[in-house]
Design a protein around this motif. Structure first.
Motif, PDB file in Angstrom:
ATOM      1  N   UNK A  87     152.067  40.060  66.118  1.00 14.27           N
ATOM      2  CA  UNK A  87     151.685  40.930  67.151  1.00 14.27           C
ATOM      3  C   UNK A  87     152.238  40.588  68.526  1.00 14.27           C
ATOM      4  N   UNK A  88     153.505  39.942  68.502  1.00 11.40           N
ATOM      5  CA  UNK A  88     154.186  39.734  69.756  1.00 11.40           C
ATOM      6  C   UNK A  88     154.964  40.899  70.150  1.00 11.40           C
ATOM      7  N   UNK A  89     154.298  41.340  71.369  1.00 14.51           N
ATOM      8  CA  UNK A  89     155.402  42.504  71.885  1.00 14.51           C
ATOM      9  C   UNK A  89     155.967  41.879  73.117  1.00 14.51           C
ATOM     10  N   UNK A  90     156.653  42.985  73.707  1.00 13.05           N
ATOM     11  CA  UNK A  90     157.412  42.768  74.970  1.00 13.05           C
ATOM     12  C   UNK A  90     156.418  42.647  76.000  1.00 13.05           C
ATOM     13  N   UNK A  91     156.348  41.557  76.955  1.00  7.72           N
ATOM     14  CA  UNK A  91     155.316  41.590  77.948  1.00  7.72           C
ATOM     15  C   UNK A  91     155.201  43.133  78.958  1.00  7.72           C
ATOM     16  N   UNK A  92     154.240  43.655  78.984  1.00  6.22           N
ATOM     17  CA  UNK A  92     154.243  44.946  79.744  1.00  6.22           C
ATOM     18  C   UNK A  92     154.160  44.398  81.304  1.00  6.22           C
ATOM     19  N   UNK A  93     154.139  45.618  81.878  1.00  5.89           N
ATOM     20  CA  UNK A  93     154.593  45.413  83.421  1.00  5.89           C
ATOM     21  C   UNK A  93     153.667  44.808  84.358  1.00  5.89           C
ATOM     22  N   UNK A  94     152.444  44.620  83.969  1.00  4.58           N
ATOM     23  CA  UNK A  94     151.671  43.694  84.918  1.00  4.58           C
ATOM     24  C   UNK A  94     151.783  42.409  84.490  1.00  4.58           C
ATOM     25  N   UNK A  95     152.004  42.065  83.182  1.00  3.42           N
ATOM     26  CA  UNK A  95     152.274  40.558  82.966  1.00  3.42           C
ATOM     27  C   UNK A  95     153.651  40.124  83.360  1.00  3.42           C
ATOM     28  N   UNK A  96     154.521  41.020  83.739  1.00  2.00           N
ATOM     29  CA  UNK A  96     155.939  40.790  84.134  1.00  2.00           C
ATOM     30  C   UNK A  96     155.623  40.485  85.788  1.00  2.00           C
TER      31      UNK A  96
END
Lengths: 223, 159
Positions: free
Chosen positions: A79-88
């Motif tokens: 379940x690894x997805x590219x980090x979203x905007x907030x995480x970035x």
């Protein structure tokens, strides 16, 4: 521009004072933000790869011609997805803020050495607003407000890193300017920490080239 | 002195900025009793014409520059040329940016003006602008508010 007249914080009695091209520093500060984004994304991509490769079932690895669908289904199971905007945003903020923190600490050591001890927090904040701000941004903070309970609000109506910042009409300049506040935030927090004040620092801008820094001291560790 | 238009070409020979100070009526009405001031006022749409103008101008200055160098040696540079209708001023930076300005025929040398635009506006508001990219593909980042404002004020101050 370079070749400008020497500004006040320079004094002949400081034998270690030296000059550095202002443009040099400007360009470095400009490049800092995109660099932080790049590194953050690279690190993220690398960690993603690391996490997904062991998850690939060995059976699928062998058949090179396997349809794309099965490969995709293989990787979605982890379940690894590219980090979203907030995480970035948080990751970049952390990176820039930490860099600034270290710089702020060093700056204080260098420029407070000839000063007597500060009596209270307000003295420290004043030193920050006048001396350090002039060193960093060649002007003093325009307005300092405090609620006398550990919150200080510094308003700079012409924050120097923002002085040449603009976009086309409707280019969301204010939004895009935000990351350029994170390094200075760290510098402020680092400077305060070096002078014995633990605080959280937040900065925002509502209209370029102004910037507002909010310092919340953490009372338990106040001097 | 009247300034008609201004162009910047980057080192990939792309026109990354162009601006015209002609009142729209002058350039769009060939029936105007005075001969149209603009060198190429033809009948096609304005945007297409502006794009064509930019290409033509680049071709012209590029060829002229090369010709001048061939004749006068590598240190020689062409500064301006004049026709019956307009005068074209040219300034090339060390970084291979090319600044071109079209004025009326009586205008004095604008080399200094172009140099001023380069150091005071381009370097300050485009190169040192944190929100402007390094390469200005399609003019990205050049048309920012501070640059536009500064340029317009500067040019209007000259006229």
């Amino acid at each position: 521009m370079s070749f400008e007249a020497v500004m006040p914080p320079y004094n002949a009695s400081d034998p270690n004072a030296s000059f550095v091209g202002a443009s040099c520093l400007d360009f470095l500060l400009i490049e800092l933000v995109p660099m932080a984004y790049r590194i953050t994304n690279q690190v993220d991509a690398a960690s993603q790869e690391e996490n997904t490769t062991p998850a690939q079932p060995d059976g699928q690895e062998q058949q090179q011609g396997t349809s794309r669908a099965s490969l995709v289904s293989g990787s979605t199971r982890t379940v690894i997805t590219k980090m979203d905007e907030d995480e970035e945003r948080d990751a970049v903020f952390y990176r820039l803020e930490t860099l600034g923190y270290r710089v702020g600490q060093g700056l204080v050591e260098r420029f407070s050495r000839d000063r007597p001890r500060f009596n209270d927090t307000l003295d420290v904040i004043k030193f920050l607003c006048k001396d350090l701000w002039t060193l960093l941004f060649r002007k003093q903070v325009d307005n300092l407000k405090t609620n006398h309970r550990g919150v200080y609000v510094l308003t700079d109506n012409a924050f120097r890193p923002f002085s040449r910042m603009s976009t086309e009409m409707g280019g969301q300049a204010v939004l895009r300017a935000q990351p350029f506040l994170w390094f200075p935030c760290g510098v402020v927090r680092g400077a305060l920490a070096a002078m014995g004040i633990n605080a959280t620092v937040q900065a925002e801008t509502s209209e370029l080239p102004g910037a507002i820094f909010q310092i919340k001291t953490i009372p338990a560790k106040a001097p | 002195m009247v300034i008609y238009s201004f162009y910047i070409f980057d080192r990939h020979t792309e026109c990354i900025y162009s601006k015209s100070w002609l009142p729209p009526s002058v350039s769009e009405a060939p029936s105007n009793p005075n001969p149209p001031d603009h060198p190429r006022a033809d009948r096609r749409s304005k945007a297409a014409r502006a794009g064509d103008d930019a290409k033509l101008i680049f071709g012209t200055v590029f060829s002229l520059r090369n010709m001048v160098r061939k004749l006068g040696g590598d240190d020689d540079a062409f500064i301006s040329y004049r026709t019956g209708q307009y005068k074209l001023h040219y300034y090339e930076t060390v970084s291979n940016l090319r600044f071109v300005m079209l004025t009326d025929t009586a205008a004095p040398s604008m080399r200094n003006v172009l140099h001023q635009i380069y150091i005071n506006l381009w370097v300050e508001y485009v190169v040192k602008n944190p929100l402007s990219p390094v390469e200005h593909k399609g003019g990205e980042g050049v048309k920012n508010e501070l640059f536009e404002l500064g340029l317009d004020q500067f040019i209007r101050g000259l006229m």
